[in-house]
Design a protein around this motif. Structure first.
Motif, PDB file in Angstrom:
ATOM      1  N   THR A 171      56.780  33.594  55.925  1.00 10.36           N
ATOM      2  CA  THR A 171      56.646  33.185  56.431  1.00 10.36           C
ATOM      3  C   THR A 171      56.096  31.067  55.649  1.00 10.36           C
ATOM      4  O   THR A 171      57.519  30.623  56.180  1.00 10.36           O
TER       5      THR A 171
ATOM      6  N   ARG B 121      60.756  40.022  61.319  1.00 13.11           N
ATOM      7  CA  ARG B 121      61.101  39.567  59.553  1.00 13.11           C
ATOM      8  C   ARG B 121      59.751  39.012  59.109  1.00 13.11           C
ATOM      9  O   ARG B 121      60.540  39.276  57.705  1.00 13.11           O
TER      10      ARG B 121
ATOM     11  N   LYS C 290      59.211  40.844  54.921  1.00 16.77           N
ATOM     12  CA  LYS C 290      59.767  39.932  54.179  1.00 16.77           C
ATOM     13  C   LYS C 290      58.094  39.713  52.654  1.00 16.77           C
ATOM     14  O   LYS C 290      58.151  40.790  51.889  1.00 16.77           O
TER      15      LYS C 290
ATOM     16  N   ILE D 118      63.964  34.523  55.257  1.00 14.70           N
ATOM     17  CA  ILE D 118      63.368  34.895  56.985  1.00 14.70           C
ATOM     18  C   ILE D 118      64.551  34.706  58.237  1.00 14.70           C
ATOM     19  O   ILE D 118      64.182  35.122  58.943  1.00 14.70           O
TER      20      ILE D 118
END
Length: 516
Positions: free
Chosen positions: A400, A475, A479, A455
């Motif tokens: 992220t 998420r 990823k 994301i």
């Protein structure tokens, strides 16, 4: 390196499209953004007079109190240069100090094994670098555990694949299963094998720094690394006012080889500095300048990075805190001082205290990255993965952070006006009560006009629920997992790869299995 900024959304936001899409993506070259050239103004929080006050007090600290250099060779070097030396205490005249500091180049090129990944450090340039030094990881199953070599390999792969990361760092996490005396060999090997971006050196002993330079010499050529920067290493002053033998040993190895060091006091403000933001900056500035000056006694004109790591402590518990307003304010002051000295400078971006990739982590990270960008930092370290005050590197946080860096890259690149005329023509084409979805301008710009993270979730509640009601942390792990599935190694020349393997084997035969 001052090429126009790339389309920061087309590659970074491309969806895999299932198995066939992933196969096609694996066949495409890895996208890497060039050096970020900031096109927005820096922000100076205080007037020039306040910057000058801090500068003068820092010089007075070094003249009157002095700084410890706990190394016999360093003391001899300072004495020969004309400093006032008493045992290990060095008092530095301000004229001598500033003469030495002025020798540091304001910019330099950091060379990668793939020349297309080389970057500029200093001036209006900024680079993003992943975190460093975590003993723990928060893994793909959301478990907190000790880091392994497999984890380190994975983080170097993720750093290689992240377009807005300009370096692979080195000790993103510690490979704890490898004996400490041999660990550095595998850390540097992983950084060189799994990525072709610039990397960072090892500073925990003279021998380990020399091994790092030897491995860099195998990859780049021994003659090349004697003069050309290929790695950056971190040396920390022990606040208050102590440069110890370990850091000075590493400094001597790297500076004499023209390899830049980050001269960064490690300050826990309120504990190792006074409980004052401006007081802490005056002290840290003195510590950093003393380190910068010493590098110029080792090799005049060698590239260096003025640095700081300043976090406030919880005055109730003594625990370091991330993302506080005072930490951001101190960045602005250090940026103003770096510009005064015309020094490239380092700060930290996404370093947070949160244990999870949660709302607290987001708030803390945004506070610090905003300050890093607006204060004009050149080497923005700890820009991916950092959790728990640096004790943990999280896979979700890493992924992220990398996505958010694309947004920060675009933010700092400024507002382009190159399509303004076409945008105005589209208004005239559509007129009142129409829509722009089918205009030629939209068709040409829809992929690149806006930052579109993958994301973060912007779907309706119903769609989000239908897709599993996944939170941001989940998420992020997905990823990271998908990125690792798509990784392809940037192969080293076979002879170079064999040379590294042989060097590691020979060194491991001579090194003990434990620290005596």
């Amino acid at each position: 390196m001052n090429a126009p900024a790339p389309d920061v959304t087309e590659h970074a936001n491309r969806r895999s499209g299932g198995r066939l899409g992933r196969k096609a993506l694996r066949g495409a070259p890895v996208m890497s953004f060039p050096t970020l050239v900031r096109k927005i103004p820096v922000y100076q929080m205080v007037p020039d007079e306040a910057v000058e006050l801090i500068h003068e007090e820092s010089l007075s600290i070094l003249e009157e109190v002095g700084c410890e250099f706990r190394d016999d060779e360093a003391i001899a070097i300072w004495r020969a240069a004309g400093a006032d030396v008493s045992e290990t205490r060095v008092r530095i005249d301000r004229a001598l100090l500033m003469e030495l500091v002025s020798k540091v180049p304001s910019e330099f090129t950091l060379n990668a094994r793939n020349p297309q990944r080389s970057v500029r450090v200093g001036g209006n340039n900024s680079i993003f670098v992943p975190m460093y030094g975590a003993p723990y990881v928060r893994d793909l199953d959301n478990n907190r555990r000790y880091g392994t070599l497999a984890d380190l390999n994975n983080f170097h792969k993720l750093a290689y694949m992240a377009p807005a990361l300009h370096s692979s760092s080195s000790i993103i996490c510690e490979p704890m299963e490898i004996a400490v005396p041999k660990r550095h060999l595998h850390i540097i090997h992983s950084a060189l094998k799994h990525s072709d971006k610039p990397f960072m050196g090892i500073v925990t002993s003279k021998d380990r720094a020399e091994d790092t330079m030897a491995m860099a010499g195998i990859v780049f050529g021994e003659d090349y690394v004697r003069d050309n920067p290929v790695l950056v290493s971190i040396t920390n002053c022990n606040s208050p006012l102590v440069w110890d033998a370990t850091m000075l040993d590493a400094m001597k190895v790297y500076a004499r080889s023209n390899q830049p060091l980050i001269l960064a006091p490690f300050a826990l403000c309120g504990a190792s500095t006074s409980a004052s933001a401006v007081g802490a900056v005056a002290q840290v500035n003195a510590e950093a300048l003393a380190g910068v000056a010493f590098t110029q006694l080792l090799r005049p004109g060698s590239p260096q990075v003025y640095g700081q790591f300043m976090v406030t402590v919880d005055m109730k518990t003594g625990a370091p805190m991330g993302g506080t307003p005072e930490a951001a304010q101190m960045m602005y002051l250090m940026g103003a001082l770096a510009r005064k000295y015309r020094l490239p400078w380092r700060t930290s971006g996404f370093h947070v205290g949160s244990k999870l990739n949660d709302a607290q982590a987001g708030y803390e990270a945004n506070m610090l990255m905003h300050a890093a960008i607006l204060s004009g930092a050149n080497y923005i370290w700890h820009s991916a993965g950092w959790l728990e005050a640096g004790l943990t590197c999280g896979y979700s946080k890493f992924a992220t952070d990398c996505e958010q860096l694309v947004g920060w890259y675009k933010y700092a690149g400024g507002l382009p006006f190159d399509d303004f005329k076409e945008a105005m023509a589209a208004i005239r084409e559509v007129g009142p009560q129409g829509h722009f979805l089918g205009t030629q301008h939209t068709l040409e710009h829809f992929e690149s006009a806006f930052f579109m993270p993958t994301i973060m979730d912007f779907n309706s509640f119903e769609q989000w629920k239908a897709e599993g009601a996944k939170d941001h942390d989940t998420r992020g792990r997905e990823k990271a997992r998908n990125m690792l599935a798509d990784y392809e190694e940037p192969k080293l020349d076979e002879g170079i790869a064999d040379g590294l393997t042989d060097f590691i084997a020979r060194r491991e035969e001579k090194l003990p299995d434990s620290v005596s």
